[in-house]
Enzyme design. Structure first.
Site, short mmCIF file in Angstrom:
data_model
loop_
_atom_site.label_atom_id
_atom_site.label_comp_id
_atom_site.label_asym_id
_atom_site.label_seq_id
_atom_site.Cartn_x
_atom_site.Cartn_y
_atom_site.Cartn_z
N ARG A 1 38.77 49.64 43.96
CA ARG A 1 38.33 48.84 42.80
C ARG A 1 38.00 49.85 41.70
NH1 ARG A 1 33.91 44.10 42.17
NH2 ARG A 1 35.75 42.97 42.86
N HIS B 1 43.19 40.91 39.58
CA HIS B 1 42.31 40.79 40.76
C HIS B 1 43.02 39.93 41.81
CE1 HIS B 1 38.85 40.92 43.18
NE2 HIS B 1 38.00 40.16 42.50
N ASP C 1 35.21 32.13 34.67
CA ASP C 1 34.78 33.47 35.07
C ASP C 1 33.78 33.95 34.03
OD1 ASP C 1 34.62 35.96 36.34
OD2 ASP C 1 36.47 36.74 35.41
N CYS D 1 34.95 32.91 40.74
CA CYS D 1 35.05 34.03 41.68
C CYS D 1 33.70 34.65 41.97
CB CYS D 1 36.01 35.08 41.14
SG CYS D 1 35.45 35.89 39.62
#
Ligand code: CP
Ligand code: NVA
Length: 306
Positions: free
Chosen positions: A103, A130, A225, A264
């Protein structure tokens, strides 16, 4: 050595391959014991130059549940932070471990790592996309609706890494998607054009609009998000620019009556989503979070099983 595959972008896989991974994730969720030794003795290096709760814990727990171990490497742990190259890091790690999850900020660091590594590399989020999150999202949608094809998703919010992967996921799994962002926050025109072509090739629709009503109307799935992603600034102004783009009860009432709400996480209640929605009956956020574990186990199994 047989050629290895990486998991960097949902478009690198065929729809059937991705659907197969989701079916495996659902099977692993039902019967984890059967896969207890699937990656026995294997090590996954996990490089994080950004924070994480779900990605870190689901990969570490996931590799353990498959019989292997995860090695957490934070931003300052590797010589990478002192200037060692991505190329040398990839080659050295490949001599020690069986897979690498990363990441980080620049997507090019992840593609560079994959290019120079002889073991599979998994993208755990970049500034660009992602994909692992969207595998868990597609698993959740399949569990809730019994299918993904023919559904309509509305993503409401910032044009960011989640937007890119959700759009890619929708076209791969047969959903139509409308992306609603305020002016100035829509993802790049180049990406919009590419995604429109890619969706048409797969027989799905993608649209980009500034109108909440146009995007949310009749949707089966409403997703949002954070308005400010990791590594971004622009706080106060951005909050003002997004004020009319919150997912609240009025937005949910534009969607189908059986619509679900997804995020998410991490979420900011009463910014991108009203508390009444994220904590309400239509929200599936904790099933979605749990599915990170199962979806990631399926991705690791697919890439690392010897
Ligand atoms: N959704 C997600 O990737 O969460 P983390 O940032 O906690 O890993
Ligand atoms: N867009 C968010 C996703 C977090 C999982 C970010 O990049 O911070």
């Amino acid at each position: 050595m047989a050629s290895k595959r990486d998991f960097l972008n949902l478009l690198d896989y065929t729809p059937d391959e991705l659907k197969g991974m989701i079916d495996l994730a659902i099977a692993m969720k039902k019967n984890p014991e059967e896969y207890r030794e699937a990656l026995k003795g294997q090590t996954l290096a996990m490089i994080f130059t950004k924070n994480s709760t779900r990605t870190r814990i689901s990969f570490q727990t996931g590799i353990y549940q498959l019989g292997g171990q995860g090695l957490f490497l934070g931003a300052n742990d590797l010589q990478l932070s002192r200037g060692e190259s991505i190329e040398d890091t990839a080659k050295v790690l490949s001599r020690f471990v069986d897979g690498i999850m990363i990441r980080t900020h620049a997507h090019s660091d992840v593609t560079g790592l994959a290019e120079h590594s002889s073991v599979p590399v998994i993208n755990g989020l970049t500034d660009y996309n992602h994909p692992c999150q969207v595998m868990a999202d597609m698993q959740t949608i399949k569990e809730k609706f019994g299918k993904t094809e023919g559904l309509k998703m509305c993503y409401l919010g910032d044009g960011n890494n989640m937007t890119v992967s959700l759009v890619n996921g929708c076209m791969q799994f047969g959903l139509d998607v409308s992306v609603v962002s305020p002016k100035g926050y829509v993802i790049d025109q180049k990406y919009q054009d590419e995604s429109t072509v890619n969706a048409t090739e797969r027989g799905t629709k993608v649209s980009y609009t500034n109108s909440v009503e146009e995007g949310a109307s009749g949707a089966d799935i409403i997703v949002t998000d954070t308005w400010i992603s990791m590594g971004q600034d622009g706080g106060e102004q951005k909050l003002k620019d997004f004020a009319a783009y919150q997912v609240n009860d009025a937005v949910m009432s534009m969607a189908d009556k059986d619509a679900i709400f997804m995020h998410c996480l991490p979420a900011h209640r009463d910014e991108e989503v009203a508390a009444s929605v994220i904590d309400g009956k239509q929200s599936v956020i904790f099933d979605e979070a749990e599915n990170r574990l199962h979806a990631q186990k399926a991705v690791m199994y697919n890439l690392m099983k010897k």
